[in-house]
Design an enzyme around this catalytic site. Structure first.
Site, mmCIF file in Angstrom:
data_model
loop_
_atom_site.group_PDB
_atom_site.id
_atom_site.type_symbol
_atom_site.label_atom_id
_atom_site.label_comp_id
_atom_site.label_asym_id
_atom_site.label_seq_id
_atom_site.Cartn_x
_atom_site.Cartn_y
_atom_site.Cartn_z
ATOM 1 N N HIS A 1 0.892 -1.120 -0.119
ATOM 2 C CA HIS A 1 0.037 -0.091 0.075
ATOM 3 C C HIS A 1 0.934 1.227 -0.061
ATOM 4 C CE1 HIS A 1 -3.508 2.216 0.622
ATOM 5 N NE2 HIS A 1 -3.858 1.992 1.955
ATOM 6 N N HIS B 1 -1.616 -2.183 -9.939
ATOM 7 C CA HIS B 1 -2.445 -1.625 -9.148
ATOM 8 C C HIS B 1 -3.671 -2.466 -8.910
ATOM 9 C CE1 HIS B 1 -5.075 1.415 -6.829
ATOM 10 N NE2 HIS B 1 -3.989 1.879 -6.578
ATOM 11 N N ASP C 1 3.195 5.746 -6.819
ATOM 12 C CA ASP C 1 4.222 5.567 -5.874
ATOM 13 C C ASP C 1 5.570 5.563 -6.646
ATOM 14 O OD1 ASP C 1 3.006 5.766 -3.614
ATOM 15 O OD2 ASP C 1 2.192 4.003 -3.781
HETATM 16 N N1 CMC Z 1 5.737 -7.132 -10.225
HETATM 17 C C1 CMC Z 1 5.723 -8.243 -11.062
HETATM 18 N N2 CMC Z 1 4.624 -8.875 -11.135
HETATM 19 C C2 CMC Z 1 3.379 -8.354 -10.547
HETATM 20 C C3 CMC Z 1 3.407 -7.056 -10.016
HETATM 21 C C4 CMC Z 1 4.605 -6.491 -9.836
HETATM 22 N N3 CMC Z 1 4.777 -5.176 -9.127
HETATM 23 N N4 CMC Z 1 2.153 -6.854 -9.557
HETATM 24 C C5 CMC Z 1 1.281 -7.610 -9.971
HETATM 25 N N5 CMC Z 1 1.925 -8.680 -10.575
HETATM 26 C C6 CMC Z 1 1.578 -9.877 -11.082
HETATM 27 C C7 CMC Z 1 1.136 -11.241 -10.237
HETATM 28 O O1 CMC Z 1 2.275 -11.866 -9.880
HETATM 29 C C8 CMC Z 1 -0.080 -11.679 -10.901
HETATM 30 O O2 CMC Z 1 0.684 -12.471 -11.846
HETATM 31 P P1 CMC Z 1 -0.457 -14.017 -12.404
HETATM 32 O O3 CMC Z 1 -1.399 -13.280 -12.898
HETATM 33 O O4 CMC Z 1 0.660 -14.624 -13.662
HETATM 34 O O5 CMC Z 1 -0.248 -14.777 -11.331
HETATM 35 C C9 CMC Z 1 -0.798 -10.658 -11.448
HETATM 36 O O6 CMC Z 1 0.316 -9.676 -11.898
HETATM 37 C C10 CMC Z 1 -1.680 -10.044 -10.821
HETATM 38 O O7 CMC Z 1 -1.455 -9.524 -9.598
HETATM 39 P P2 CMC Z 1 -2.113 -9.644 -8.147
HETATM 40 O O8 CMC Z 1 -1.086 -9.704 -7.234
HETATM 41 O O9 CMC Z 1 -3.406 -10.632 -8.337
HETATM 42 O O10 CMC Z 1 -2.765 -8.109 -8.205
HETATM 43 P P3 CMC Z 1 -3.459 -7.405 -7.089
HETATM 44 O O11 CMC Z 1 -4.515 -6.564 -7.482
HETATM 45 O O12 CMC Z 1 -3.729 -8.385 -6.137
HETATM 46 O O13 CMC Z 1 -2.208 -6.370 -6.572
HETATM 47 C C11 CMC Z 1 -0.742 -4.680 -6.000
HETATM 48 C C12 CMC Z 1 -1.909 -5.188 -6.600
HETATM 49 C C13 CMC Z 1 -0.593 -3.026 -6.091
HETATM 50 C C14 CMC Z 1 -0.640 -5.251 -4.540
HETATM 51 C C15 CMC Z 1 0.504 -5.580 -6.650
HETATM 52 O O14 CMC Z 1 0.562 -4.930 -8.153
HETATM 53 C C16 CMC Z 1 1.867 -5.094 -6.039
HETATM 54 O O15 CMC Z 1 2.239 -5.741 -5.118
HETATM 55 N N6 CMC Z 1 2.382 -4.123 -6.661
HETATM 56 C C17 CMC Z 1 3.854 -3.692 -6.228
HETATM 57 C C18 CMC Z 1 3.392 -2.674 -4.864
HETATM 58 C C19 CMC Z 1 2.942 -1.391 -5.084
HETATM 59 O O16 CMC Z 1 3.485 -0.892 -6.045
HETATM 60 N N7 CMC Z 1 1.939 -0.948 -4.508
HETATM 61 C C20 CMC Z 1 1.365 0.357 -4.733
HETATM 62 C C21 CMC Z 1 0.180 0.374 -5.360
HETATM 63 S S1 CMC Z 1 -0.553 2.230 -5.584
HETATM 64 C C22 CMC Z 1 -0.599 2.957 -4.169
HETATM 65 C C23 CMC Z 1 -1.789 2.727 -3.176
HETATM 66 O O17 CMC Z 1 -2.767 3.052 -3.909
HETATM 67 O O18 CMC Z 1 -1.815 2.132 -2.486
#
Ligand code: CMC
Length: 429
Positions: free
Chosen positions: A265, A306, A364
């Site tokens: 987050h 995201h 971010d």
């Molecule tokens: N790097 C590599 N792969 C990724 C990433 C990443 N940053 N984010 C998602 N994926 C992949 C994930 O492994 C999955 O792959 P597959 O479909 O093959 O299993 C796919 O993309 C979908 O990801 P998810 O984890 O199901 O997506 P989510 O909606 O649950 O997670 C997230 C969203 C923001 C937690 C995640 O993208 C992440 O951890 N990003 C890095 C941390 C980050 O930058 N967070 C800030 C968000 S913006 C600020 C805010 O509003 O809080």
């Protein structure tokens, strides 16, 4: 609002009719509140398919990269308003007139100082404590100082608490930084704008008061606007949940700060810089991209992806422009970390893995780079996010308390043991 209905067919039971609610824009929601009468619950860990509340504050269309506060696009607010106008909008529902703005700014300025005794709290923390740890503590401690505005059922108390929080967060954030540096804490200066005053308290000292660059103050103000609210994210939902038990506003915001701290987050802006340090050099990028794609490796590219935006993050577009302005103002060129960041951005926008999964640079990614360029240490990044988001949290808290609400109390799918007897110690194997 509920003229359509869904029918839920449960094997061996009578069908259940569920109203479908329609918002102003966005997807319809199926109202499952009557399900409890069937003895069943819905199951939705991570709230992927669940609207937890009704709200009029912020709308996000993640597929089309749209973010509206009270109907106004974030790009227009970033260009045509400032942070305190955005605060007024989030708190009150409308942009202020010139007169309302002058009154609001003056009220906020009346509350910028914190109780003098609050300073003594800092001495209880180690100087090398993480600033977010200190923030959780000192913001929670505000409820021990401002008893006169803690009646959550009194709209005037709610109003004063909201203003106090917006006004005092920059002061507390700067105090946290100064404490970590071992420098004297700076009092707020009410002749400066909100962003200028924050930079003044962060970077000036009693023995040297330097003028604040208008470009950097504008960038800071933009960072505040772009982080002001984001509907029902983890920290906002935490604030609502804490508030639903009747907790006081300062305690609720402290809970929001704790939820924001996580790297998935608000902690992501700090994690971006830590990741860039870890990657170290452009020559190592391929290795780290391979790690990010490897399902067996927990490494993720911080600042990418995201939960809601599956197109572009509209905040990231504005932030990128501000990033260019700041780097230009500061004459930062040929910075190896920046070069690394730009190369990562390029890869994410062209590599099929990132394109297929809609993993665009998020807000971010750029805010981390800007804050670093301004000279703010990495460990303070999430504190700045918390400072800016406080108005969003408190607007949601006020909205919830202004209408009838229930304590937030989710149920569970229990998969542990059924009832069993406790054996005597000597009989246990
Ligand atoms: N790097 C590599 N792969 C990724 C990433 C990443 N940053 N984010 C998602 N994926 C992949 C994930 O492994 C999955 O792959 P597959 O479909 O093959 O299993 C796919 O993309 C979908 O990801 P998810 O984890 O199901 O997506 P989510 O909606 O649950 O997670 C997230 C969203 C923001 C937690 C995640 O993208 C992440 O951890 N990003 C890095 C941390 C980050 O930058 N967070 C800030 C968000 S913006 C600020 C805010 O509003 O809080």
């Amino acid at each position: 609002m509920a003229d359509k209905k869904a029918q839920l067919i449960i094997e061996g039971a009578a069908p259940v009719e569920l109203p479908i609610l329609t918002g102003t824009v966005g997807p319809d929601v199926i109202d499952v509140r009557s399900l409890t009468s069937t003895g069943r619950f819905t199951f939705d860990p991570g709230f992927m398919s669940t609207a937890s509340c009704e709200s009029k504050i912020t709308y996000i269309d993640g597929d089309n990269g749209i973010l509206l506060h009270r109907g106004y696009p974030i790009e227009q607010l970033a260009e045509k308003s400032d942070y305190l106008e955005t605060c007024y909008l989030l708190l009150n529902g409308e942009l202020p007139t010139a007169e309302q703005k002058a009154q609001f700014v003056s009220t906020v300025k009346n509350h910028t100082m914190v109780h003098e005794q609050l300073k003594t709290f800092f001495n209880g923390f180690r100087r090398d404590a993480h600033p977010m740890a200190v923030m959780c503590g000192v913001v929670g401690a505000l409820s021990a100082f401002y008893h006169d505005s803690l009646d959550i059922n009194n709209p005037q108390h709610r109003e004063i608490s909201a203003v106090r929080l917006v006004a005092k967060m920059p002061t507390l954030a700067a105090m946290v930084y100064k404490y970590s540096m071992g420098q004297p804490m700076m009092y707020p200066r009410n002749d400066l704008t909100y962003a200028e005053n924050f930079l003044h308290m962060m970077f000036n000292t009693p023995c040297e008061i330097k003028p604040i660059s208008p470009i950097l103050a504008k960038a800071m103000d933009r960072i505040f606007i772009l982080h002001a609210d984001h509907e029902q994210n983890a920290s906002t939902s935490t604030v609502r949940l804490a508030g639903s038990s009747g907790a006081n506003p300062f305690a609720c915001i402290a809970a929001g700060i704790a939820a924001l701290w996580g790297p998935a987050h608000g902690g992501a802006n700090e994690a971006v810089l830590t990741m860039l340090d870890e990657i170290g050099d452009v020559s190592n990028i391929d290795t780290f991209i391979a790690k990010a794609k490897d399902k067996n490796d927990p490494f993720k590219l911080m600042g990418f992806g995201h939960r809601v935006y599956k197109n572009r993050d509209p905040r990231a577009t504005v932030m990128k422009q501000t990033c260019d302005e700041v780097l230009n103002e500061l004459g930062i060129k040929n910075d190896p970390q920046l070069e690394l960041a730009m190369r990562l951005e390029e890869i994410a926008l062209t590599d099929p893995y990132f394109i297929e999964r809609s993993l665009y640079p998020n807000v971010d990614f750029y805010s981390g780079i800007i804050l670093k360029a301004i000279g703010i240490p990495t460990s303070m990044f999430t504190v700045i996010f918390a400072l800016a988001r406080t108005v969003g949290w408190i607007s949601h808290w006020k909205e919830m308390l202004s209408s009838p609400y229930k304590i937030g109390r989710p149920r569970q799918l229990y998969t542990g043991y059924d009832s069993r007897d406790v054996n005597k110690l000597e009989d246990r194997k």
